[in-house]
Design an enzyme around this catalytic site. Sequence first.
Site, PDB file in Angstrom:
ATOM      1  N   LYS A   1      16.166  -0.125  27.421  1.00 38.17           N
ATOM      2  CA  LYS A   1      17.277   0.475  28.158  1.00 38.17           C
ATOM      3  C   LYS A   1      17.507  -0.204  29.506  1.00 38.17           C
ATOM      4  O   LYS A   1      16.656  -0.907  30.034  1.00 38.17           O
ATOM      5  CB  LYS A   1      17.053   1.983  28.283  1.00 38.17           C
ATOM      6  CG  LYS A   1      17.209   2.654  26.924  1.00 38.17           C
ATOM      7  CD  LYS A   1      17.261   4.152  26.961  1.00 38.17           C
ATOM      8  CE  LYS A   1      17.574   4.685  25.548  1.00 38.17           C
ATOM      9  NZ  LYS A   1      17.495   6.154  25.490  1.00 38.17           N
TER      10      LYS A   1
ATOM     11  N   ARG B   1      10.452   6.358  20.325  1.00 35.45           N
ATOM     12  CA  ARG B   1      11.552   5.762  19.553  1.00 35.45           C
ATOM     13  C   ARG B   1      11.779   4.356  20.082  1.00 35.45           C
ATOM     14  O   ARG B   1      12.135   4.177  21.255  1.00 35.45           O
ATOM     15  CB  ARG B   1      12.808   6.623  19.696  1.00 35.45           C
ATOM     16  CG  ARG B   1      13.997   6.167  18.863  1.00 35.45           C
ATOM     17  CD  ARG B   1      15.174   7.122  19.069  1.00 35.45           C
ATOM     18  NE  ARG B   1      16.310   6.797  18.214  1.00 35.45           N
ATOM     19  CZ  ARG B   1      17.252   5.914  18.506  1.00 35.45           C
ATOM     20  NH1 ARG B   1      17.200   5.252  19.660  1.00 35.45           N
ATOM     21  NH2 ARG B   1      18.248   5.679  17.677  1.00 35.45           N
TER      22      ARG B   1
END
Length: 293
Positions: free
Chosen positions: A236, A271
């Site tokens: 991210k 995840r």
Amino acid sequence: MIVNTGKMPVLQMNGSEFIPWLRDPHRRVLVMGVLNVTPDSFSDGGRFCTADAAIERAEQIASEGAEIIDIGGESTRPGALPVSPDEQIRRIIPVLRSAAGRLPILFSVDTTSSEVAEAALDAGAVMVNDISAATFDANMLPLVARRQVPIILMHMKGNPATMQQAPSYSDVIGEVSAFLRERIDAAEALGVDPGKILLDPGIGFGKTLEHNLALLRRQGELLSLNRPLVIGTSRKKFIGTITSAPEPTDRLAGTLATTAWAVANGAGIVRVHDVEANVKVVRMIGAIVGKSR
């Protein structure tokens, strides 16, 4: 079940083992591999948007030791626009029909649409991952209750198209916790088994760099909600900002650091995109904290 992939032995999980795992307070940490069957993913740029490519990637994720594959047919990157249920179904169902049941791995479906979720469950998925915490589709919680499957409820401010437009909080942990508690109550009121609810604080979904760091720093406080935590930091933007890695594929080192932190601070599932490296981190940190794979 131990599977020898030719690399390192990996401990896979079958569907009958997943519900007991959800209810075990001493549960080991699971790795969820991301499979974006989309042309506009922020992390892999549509590499797996054809059925053949996605099936091959699913096989790779399984061989690298993940227990769950999270398949999605709609990008949820900042600025992404909605994709119709019909198009999501067109993208993901051929992959599920080919891979679910054949591979030694569980599938979850990443969608906010009850129509897509039901089609995916019919095709072999065993869990729903809803980034809206079932606020976008009023039929999602009744579906989950009727099908008696687990659901991941995630916090997000706004929607993918708008969520990064100056998000603000007085107390990000307090507000995320209150939202998730309200969604647990809503799910239970509609008949969802409380033992099948997982929670995701939504790293990167309507949060600034400082909000993301605060959620990780104070992750342990979310354990008071008494549900397995799903932590998704992989590749991210805040990791790229901190580690000077503008390209998502160059953010592995930063991702592994956040995986280690998440596992040490009580995550139930991480995840990730880079499965093999993250499996090794989870195994190592799990051994240190006493939750070995």
